[in-house]
Design a protein around this motif. Structure first.
Motif, PDB file in Angstrom:
ATOM      1  N   ARG A  69       0.794  -0.932   0.439  1.00 63.12           N
ATOM      2  CA  ARG A  69      -0.187   0.144  -0.174  1.00 63.12           C
ATOM      3  C   ARG A  69       0.726   1.322   0.241  1.00 63.12           C
ATOM      4  O   ARG A  69       1.542   1.463   1.338  1.00 63.12           O
ATOM      5  CB  ARG A  69      -1.082  -0.133   1.216  1.00 63.12           C
ATOM      6  N   SER A  81      -8.602  -4.172   3.806  1.00 64.68           N
ATOM      7  CA  SER A  81      -8.621  -3.363   2.959  1.00 64.68           C
ATOM      8  C   SER A  81     -10.495  -3.683   2.142  1.00 64.68           C
ATOM      9  O   SER A  81     -11.130  -2.469   1.983  1.00 64.68           O
ATOM     10  CB  SER A  81      -7.880  -3.796   1.536  1.00 64.68           C
ATOM     11  N   VAL A 114     -15.665  -3.586  -5.809  1.00 65.11           N
ATOM     12  CA  VAL A 114     -14.930  -3.178  -5.554  1.00 65.11           C
ATOM     13  C   VAL A 114     -14.966  -4.382  -4.168  1.00 65.11           C
ATOM     14  O   VAL A 114     -13.459  -5.844  -4.059  1.00 65.11           O
ATOM     15  CB  VAL A 114     -14.461  -2.078  -5.102  1.00 65.11           C
ATOM     16  N   ALA A 136     -12.867  -0.993   1.306  1.00 68.38           N
ATOM     17  CA  ALA A 136     -13.679  -0.977  -0.094  1.00 68.38           C
ATOM     18  C   ALA A 136     -14.999  -0.554  -0.266  1.00 68.38           C
ATOM     19  O   ALA A 136     -15.593  -0.149  -0.694  1.00 68.38           O
ATOM     20  CB  ALA A 136     -13.640  -2.219  -0.927  1.00 68.38           C
ATOM     21  N   ASP A 155     -13.016   5.360  -5.362  1.00 64.99           N
ATOM     22  CA  ASP A 155     -13.084   4.375  -5.607  1.00 64.99           C
ATOM     23  C   ASP A 155     -11.662   3.592  -5.289  1.00 64.99           C
ATOM     24  O   ASP A 155     -10.263   4.445  -5.646  1.00 64.99           O
ATOM     25  CB  ASP A 155     -12.163   4.636  -7.399  1.00 64.99           C
ATOM     26  N   PRO A 156     -12.379   2.499  -4.345  1.00 64.26           N
ATOM     27  CA  PRO A 156     -11.691   1.514  -3.415  1.00 64.26           C
ATOM     28  C   PRO A 156     -10.493   0.949  -4.441  1.00 64.26           C
ATOM     29  O   PRO A 156     -11.005   0.538  -5.373  1.00 64.26           O
ATOM     30  CB  PRO A 156     -12.338   1.350  -2.611  1.00 64.26           C
ATOM     31  N   GLN A 157      -9.373  -0.018  -3.884  1.00 65.25           N
ATOM     32  CA  GLN A 157      -8.264  -0.248  -4.496  1.00 65.25           C
ATOM     33  C   GLN A 157      -9.009  -1.617  -4.372  1.00 65.25           C
ATOM     34  O   GLN A 157      -9.206  -2.049  -3.557  1.00 65.25           O
ATOM     35  CB  GLN A 157      -6.841  -0.443  -4.274  1.00 65.25           C
ATOM     36  N   GLN A 166      -4.771  -6.870  -3.604  1.00 63.43           N
ATOM     37  CA  GLN A 166      -3.283  -7.074  -4.330  1.00 63.43           C
ATOM     38  C   GLN A 166      -2.808  -8.044  -4.051  1.00 63.43           C
ATOM     39  O   GLN A 166      -3.110  -8.846  -2.778  1.00 63.43           O
ATOM     40  CB  GLN A 166      -2.712  -5.461  -3.692  1.00 63.43           C
ATOM     41  N   ARG A 176      -0.532   7.445  -1.809  1.00 60.56           N
ATOM     42  CA  ARG A 176      -2.104   7.212  -1.969  1.00 60.56           C
ATOM     43  C   ARG A 176      -2.015   7.034  -0.580  1.00 60.56           C
ATOM     44  O   ARG A 176      -3.458   8.174  -0.532  1.00 60.56           O
ATOM     45  CB  ARG A 176      -1.933   5.992  -2.792  1.00 60.56           C
ATOM     46  N   GLU A 220      -6.661   3.187   0.189  1.00 61.73           N
ATOM     47  CA  GLU A 220      -6.216   3.486  -0.963  1.00 61.73           C
ATOM     48  C   GLU A 220      -7.260   3.950  -2.015  1.00 61.73           C
ATOM     49  O   GLU A 220      -8.727   4.455  -1.877  1.00 61.73           O
ATOM     50  CB  GLU A 220      -6.044   1.779  -1.348  1.00 61.73           C
ATOM     51  N   GLY A 221      -6.817   3.854  -3.617  1.00 59.51           N
ATOM     52  CA  GLY A 221      -7.481   3.939  -4.533  1.00 59.51           C
ATOM     53  C   GLY A 221      -8.071   5.784  -4.536  1.00 59.51           C
ATOM     54  O   GLY A 221      -7.526   6.456  -4.119  1.00 59.51           O
ATOM     55  N   PRO A 222      -8.559   5.951  -5.986  1.00 60.58           N
ATOM     56  CA  PRO A 222      -8.148   7.168  -6.354  1.00 60.58           C
ATOM     57  C   PRO A 222      -9.130   8.027  -5.493  1.00 60.58           C
ATOM     58  O   PRO A 222     -10.544   7.939  -5.674  1.00 60.58           O
ATOM     59  CB  PRO A 222      -8.662   7.135  -7.819  1.00 60.58           C
TER      60      PRO A 222
END
Length: 582
Positions: A5, A69, A83, A73, A53-55, A58, A9, A32-34
């Motif tokens: 991670r 995570s 997600v 999300a 927008d969560p990631q 991984q 970010r 995380e995520g944009p």
């Protein structure tokens, strides 16, 4: 968190969302995520100006990282779980139904474990599939079973719920009401719910109006037939027309049911400011009113207003033992029996139409009912009580009575010329009842009960038959109210909307006014008005009608809580009771 991670970010999301999504250092926030800035005018998303927008999962994440995570999300903005579902095994994805309930938490601990990962939460609120608040819990530990799938850890078993921080929920969901009918189908009953903002709002409201087999028809009912569903979305055109498409047999909906479905839709959907009208179709057939208009404007259904169609906006009071009515600064005598003669009443309640008044005798043992402004006689409808509180009226002209009875409260209802019938209200009956309200739609009873730990406010639902007979009351639940100052006394309560009441507490030279929801849910109701007043408050005079004036009556003065700058002269010296209808 995993070294995978990115710290960069993490810093970016924390900077963008920290002020909006985090209330304490213990609450886990999206890391995380944009985070994408969007046009504030075009978007009605949960966090103004931002999407999150969560990631997805991984490679190589540990079981605890997968759970952490996954929790992150679920905080996608706008609200969605696509997600989050990627953190589940294929079987769990098929079984998981996050739409079945919502769980919010104030603080979240760290996940612990391997194949069974546990996660402690504090400050928990739970909501059902419609978004209606269910209960509060102080703390809970939830568990996740994990399994290896395609070489990576995934969640194999988990609670069927959307689990999110309280701060996220407050930003992503909006408090609104679903408008259902009472069992007699004569009046609308608003049910408070929380629905996601943005493009999901309208469709969530429509989903809430569908037939719910778990709902008690003795409290509320919907006219959408069982088995009906709706299209996946409810588009709102540029002209503000909400296009609602129900899936079902149009032949199963008669004219009366169609009118009431449209009434429910109009009252429910008009809470969304973008909506100007509703167009309904069932199957392939457009549905309209008797005049065949298929675009239904927002003024439809006023006859079912939950505050009472044609209800009077006057104030009613007692001056020198006689009934008066009118605006606060122009109370005038009435010409009915209780306005012409002093019949020894100490408090009153007026019918919704304002044409009849019920008065409690000076000794608190009996009740007289008389017309307000026409000749007639005062009829005794109750006697033999010990210490009656002011009476309350509902839309069906039922009169609700609470006899304090030396600390052992008795609730009863008077219907027409019948003698009072005692109604057991578990949690209220037999206790030290200090104040009582009944909603104008007849569906809720609110009471202030004095206990050794201070005053508590409780709410019960009133059950009716389809013919309108009062059947019983549900066990009362304690509402979300704790006085700011220990030992303060609740001086009065009053309706501020069909789903909210204001509470006045006194401590020495200061009165405080707090507004709370009648369903027990926490959170700000967004109802404006003065919250603190100097000097003691003797009575709160308020109404569930939007825009009605709200008055705090003190020993020597009166204040308009909705317009504190408004100058008000002194009330008549001999005024002993003041109320709106209901």
């Amino acid at each position: 968190m995993s070294a995978r991670r990115s710290a960069t970010r993490l810093a970016r999301v924390a900077l963008a969302l920290g002020a909006l999504l985090v209330s304490t250092a213990c609450v886990r926030m999206p890391s995380e995520g944009p985070v994408t800035q969007v046009d504030g005018e075009a978007s009605d998303s949960a966090t103004p100006g931002y999407d999150f927008d969560p990631q997805p999962p991984q490679p190589g994440e540990t079981p605890t990282e997968i759970v952490a995570s996954f929790m992150e999300a679920m905080q996608a903005i706008p609200s969605r779980t696509n997600v989050a579902s990627e953190f589940l095994t294929a079987g769990a994805r098929r079984r998981w139904t996050p739409e079945s309930r919502i769980i919010t938490y104030g603080e979240l601990g760290d996940p612990v474990g391997d194949q069974l990962v546990t996660l402690p939460m504090i400050g928990i609120e739970e909501y059902d599939a419609r978004g209606a608040w269910q209960r509060s819990r102080g703390a809970e530990v939830i568990g996740f079973d994990l399994a290896i799938e395609n070489g990576e850890w995934r969640i194999a078993a988990l609670p069927d719920a959307l689990i999110v921080p309280t701060t996220w929920f407050e930003n992503a969901f909006r408090r609104m009401s679903l408008y259902l009918f009472d069992p007699t189908a004569q009046i609308l009953v608003p049910e408070p719910v929380f629905v996601p903002t943005g493009d999901q709002l309208a469709s969530s409201l429509v989903r809430g109006l569908l037939d719910d087999p778990t709902a008690d028809p003795r409290v509320t009912r919907t006219f959408v037939p069982p088995g009906f569903t709706y299209e996946l979305s409810v588009p709102i055109t540029a002209a503000g027309i909400a296009e609602v498409s129900l899936v079902g047999d149009a032949g199963a909906v008669g004219d009366d049911a169609r009118q009431r479905i449209l009434t429910q839709l109009i009252w429910t959907m008009r809470q969304e400011q973008r909506i100007r009208a509703v167009r309904l179709s069932i199957g392939e057939e457009e549905q309209g009113l008797a005049d065949d208009a298929t675009q239904v404007n927002l003024d439809v259904g006023e006859a079912f207003d939950p505050t009472g169609a044609q209800s009077s906006g006057d104030l009613f009071g007692l001056v020198d033992g006689r009934v008066v009515r009118g605006p606060i600064d122009a109370l005038r005598p009435t010409s009915g029996p209780l306005g012409v003669d002093r019949l020894g009443v100490r408090s009153i309640g007026a019918s919704l139409a304002g044409d009849r008044v019920a008065g409690v005798s000076g000794d608190g043992r009996s009740v007289l009912v008389a017309p307000v402004d026409v000749e007639g006689r005062a009829v005794e409808v109750a006697s033999g009580a010990r210490d009656l509180l002011p009476p309350a009226w509902d839309f069906a002209d039922r009169i609700w009575l609470a006899d304090r009875g030396a600390g052992r409260g008795v609730i009863s209802v008077v219907v027409g010329q019948q003698p009072p019938r005692q109604i057991d209200v578990p949690g209220v009956s037999g206790r030290d009842v200090r104040h009582m309200l009944v909603s104008r739609d007849g569906s809720r009873l609110i009471a202030v009960v004095r206990t050794a730990r201070g005053d508590r406010i409780l709410a019960s639902r009133i059950l009716h038959s389809a013919s309108g007979r009062v059947l019983r009351a549900t066990r009362a639940v304690v509402l979300d109210f704790v006085p700011d100052v220990a030992g303060s006394v609740v001086r009065d309560i009053g309706w501020r909307s069909p789903t909210a009441i204001s509470v006045v507490t006194d401590t020495e030279n200061l009165s405080q006014v707090e507004t709370i929801s009648v369903d027990g849910s926490p959170g700000d109701l967004g109802i404006v008005g003065v919250s603190r007043l100097r000097g003691g408050t003797r009575q709160l005079v308020s109404s569930p009608v939007e825009g009605a004036e709200v008055f705090a009556v003190g020993r020597e003065s009166v204040s308009d809580l909705t317009a504190p700058e408004r100058p008000l002269g002194p009330l008549p010296e001999a005024l002993t009771s003041l109320t709106y209808v209901g």
